[in-house]
Design a protein around this motif. Structure first.
Motif, PDB file in Angstrom:
ATOM      1  N   THR A  17      -1.624   4.863   6.055  1.00 34.50           N
ATOM      2  CA  THR A  17      -2.010   5.029   4.635  1.00 34.50           C
ATOM      3  C   THR A  17      -2.866   6.158   4.363  1.00 34.50           C
ATOM      4  N   SER A  66     -13.807  -4.815   1.593  1.00 35.01           N
ATOM      5  CA  SER A  66     -12.701  -4.436   0.616  1.00 35.01           C
ATOM      6  C   SER A  66     -13.003  -4.504  -1.088  1.00 35.01           C
ATOM      7  N   SER A  96      -4.578  -0.795  10.582  1.00 30.01           N
ATOM      8  CA  SER A  96      -5.295  -2.026  10.271  1.00 30.01           C
ATOM      9  C   SER A  96      -4.367  -3.212  10.610  1.00 30.01           C
ATOM     10  N   ASP A 151      -9.224   1.820   9.006  1.00 26.52           N
ATOM     11  CA  ASP A 151      -7.930   2.446   8.276  1.00 26.52           C
ATOM     12  C   ASP A 151      -8.430   3.572   7.267  1.00 26.52           C
ATOM     13  N   ASN A 152      -9.281   3.494   6.494  1.00 25.25           N
ATOM     14  CA  ASN A 152      -9.654   4.273   5.664  1.00 25.25           C
ATOM     15  C   ASN A 152     -10.043   5.699   6.028  1.00 25.25           C
ATOM     16  N   ASP A 187       0.598  -1.150   0.090  1.00 22.78           N
ATOM     17  CA  ASP A 187      -0.108   0.128  -0.216  1.00 22.78           C
ATOM     18  C   ASP A 187       0.953   1.445  -0.123  1.00 22.78           C
ATOM     19  N   SER A 239      -3.794   7.071  10.619  1.00 19.54           N
ATOM     20  CA  SER A 239      -3.490   5.954   9.849  1.00 19.54           C
ATOM     21  C   SER A 239      -2.446   6.483   8.880  1.00 19.54           C
ATOM     22  N   ALA A 293      -5.080   0.048   0.520  1.00 21.86           N
ATOM     23  CA  ALA A 293      -5.181  -0.817   1.360  1.00 21.86           C
ATOM     24  C   ALA A 293      -6.187  -2.142   1.016  1.00 21.86           C
ATOM     25  N   TRP A 312       0.952  -7.635   2.934  1.00 22.88           N
ATOM     26  CA  TRP A 312      -0.242  -7.519   3.987  1.00 22.88           C
ATOM     27  C   TRP A 312      -0.571  -9.056   3.773  1.00 22.88           C
ATOM     28  N   ILE A 327      -9.720  -2.539   7.702  1.00 28.18           N
ATOM     29  CA  ILE A 327      -9.578  -1.574   6.458  1.00 28.18           C
ATOM     30  C   ILE A 327     -10.540  -0.421   6.475  1.00 28.18           C
ATOM     31  N   THR A 362      -4.806  -6.255   0.631  1.00 29.48           N
ATOM     32  CA  THR A 362      -5.222  -7.279   1.660  1.00 29.48           C
ATOM     33  C   THR A 362      -5.568  -8.378   0.758  1.00 29.48           C
TER      34      THR A 362
END
Length: 508
Positions: free
Chosen positions: A418, A175, A369, A410-411, A93, A416, A127, A137, A407, A131
């Protein structure tokens, strides 16, 4: 990373009844040195970083970007291009954000795409894709499952960790829906929420960031400029083909037997070893290309390999601390406690929804995540094993729900890594990115929750329910964009606003 270490230390204090620092580092050292599987994951991650660095320095990443963007001349096309490049670059990522963001940022500015929109495309592709594909990941996720199987003593009674991971993919609902959401947004050109305002601003005024925004500085210079100008696409394709073919071929070679099914082959192979072989093949191929094309001397190539190792130090630190935190949860009996509490009080049909939402909350709170997976795996697997009566399908279901929640959180988490990286490479204000993306991630959250609920009530396979989720997403995007545009008196499809040839977008 700090939160992971503090979590391990807190576990050490509880476990020992003292300051616990010796126990803390005992768990950390054990997570590195007692498992050859963990060692292989570490080697794979380092070699992957080296391969990515070599491809970048050889100009391969920009070559594939140029190939993809050759005919990009509209707002829609630049969005679709960034989305597709994100799907292709699935190995990491961090690299996904760096390469796709650096490759598309200038042309996105030309097409008056808001920096918030580009950051969303990067973040909600990187991300979720990592995954599901061949990446650090996946190695990390398989490692967490394997660790729990061994510590619970059920490794002999279950499929391998790699098989369990593959079985969990159909249950990782968030995802693929998040990836699809990006596609829906960039293809239909419909926006809502804060993104609608940002896109109208960019299209009508040329300001790709709002007034008073504080865009994060690009760290492109830290990667170094590519050494090969106008590099051929093979600088990207050949190392990637080497990685994928050797991983798949090596796994088949180690697991093959004439009387085995595909599932039995996967169960009897060694995925970690195949990943090491594949990542080494990627590096070796890139070094050979560098030498044969005269792009680097051998010493310079080795320096780039070391630099690539360095890019993965943060990821490795998180991996080791996450493994250690899993040992803490096992030592404290966290999984057994949660299982005892859940038995008789929580319906198994509701567990996927609860695990998904709890994992999302934890990921939002701690901003990682991977950290969420390391916290939740020692809880989820014992819970699934006991409540599911030893059903490996139930384990895969809850693992998929946990990955989905991790995920999602994390978004939308402003802390985060990412999220920060996607803002950095898009040149967006961090908080603007979080605010605009939250509406879209929240929409996917609602649809994913519905899918988990339907599965719990009907037991219809997720792959059958996934098209329903896609239809729901498309319908929600249309309804919300129409409603919000009327409420704000803005264009529902802001990218449809045309600019004259004399107009030039503002850089900041």
């Amino acid at each position: 990373m700090v939160s992971l270490f503090l979590g391990i230390w807190a576990g050490g204090i509880i476990y020992t009844g003292s300051i616990g620092i010796a126990q803390t580092f005992s768990w950390i050292v054990s997570s590195i040195g007692e498992s050859t599987f963990n060692a292989k994951v570490i080697i794979f991650t380092l070699l992957l970083g080296a391969g990515i660095a070599l491809i970048w320095r050889l100009g391969g990443a920009l070559a594939i970007a140029r190939f993809a963007t050759r005919r990009v001349d509209t707002h829609r096309k630049v969005g679709i291009t960034a989305w597709i490049l994100g799907l292709i670059w699935s190995f990491d990522d961090y690299a996904n954000n760096a390469i796709v963001g650096s490759s598309t940022k200038d042309i996105a500015d030309e097409m008056r795409m808001s920096r918030e929109k580009l950051a969303y495309i990067l973040d909600s592709t990187a991300a979720p894709v990592a995954t599901l594909g061949i990446s650090s990941w996946v190695a990390f996720e398989i490692g967490l499952i394997a660790q729990q199987y061994n510590e619970l003593g059920i490794a002999q009674d279950t499929p391998s960790a790699a098989v369990t991971f593959l079985q969990s993919i159909p249950y990782n609902i968030y995802s693929p829906l998040a990836i699809a959401m990006v596609g829906i947004i960039v293809i239909t050109q419909r926006d809502f929420g804060e993104m609608l305002t940002a896109e109208n601003r960019a299209q009508q005024t040329g300001k790709v960031t709002r007034d008073d925004a504080q865009p994060l500085q690009s760290i492109k210079d830290d990667l170094g400029d590519p050494l090969v100008e106008d590099a051929p696409v093979r600088m990207f394709v050949l190392p990637v083909v080497a990685l994928v073919s050797v991983v798949v071929g090596g796994a088949v070679f180690m697991g093959y037997a004439p009387d085995r099914t595909i599932v039995e082959m996967v169960n009897n192979t060694n995925v970690a070893t195949a990943l090491v072989w594949g990542s080494f093949a990627m590096v070796a191929t890139a070094v050979i290309l560098a030498l044969t094309h005269g792009a680097m001397e051998l010493g310079e190539a080795m320096d780039t390999v070391i630099d690539g190792f360095g890019t993965m130090l943060t990821a490795l630190s998180i991996i080791v601390l996450a493994w250690s935190l899993g040992s803490v949860a096992t030592a404290l009996g966290t999984g057994a406690y949660v299982t005892a509490y859940a038995q008789g009080t929580v319906s198994p049909q509701l567990l996927p929804v609860l695990i998904f939402l709890i994992s999302g909350f934890v990921s939002l709170a701690i901003g990682t995540s991977w950290g969420t997976m390391s916290v939740m795996t020692p809880i989820v697997i014992p819970l699934a094993w006991n409540l599911g009566g030893g059903s490996t399908e139930f384990i895969a279901l809850l693992i998929g729900a946990m990955f989905s929640g991790a995920i999602f959180g994390d978004n939308i988490s402003p802390i985060s890594d990412t999220t920060v990286l996607s803002s950095t490479f898009a040149g967006s204000d961090l908080i603007d990115h979080v605010r605009t993306q939250a509406y879209y991630a929240g929409t996917v959250l609602v649809v994913a929750t519905v899918i988990y609920g339907l599965y719990g009530l009907t037991a219809i396979p997720p792959l059958v329910l996934l098209p329903i989720g896609l239809v729901l997403l498309g319908g929600l995007v249309y309804v919300l964009s129409e409603w919000d545009s009327q409420r704000k008196d803005l264009a529902a499809k802001p990218a449809a606003v045309r600019m004259s040839d004399s107009d030039t977008p503002s850089d900041d």
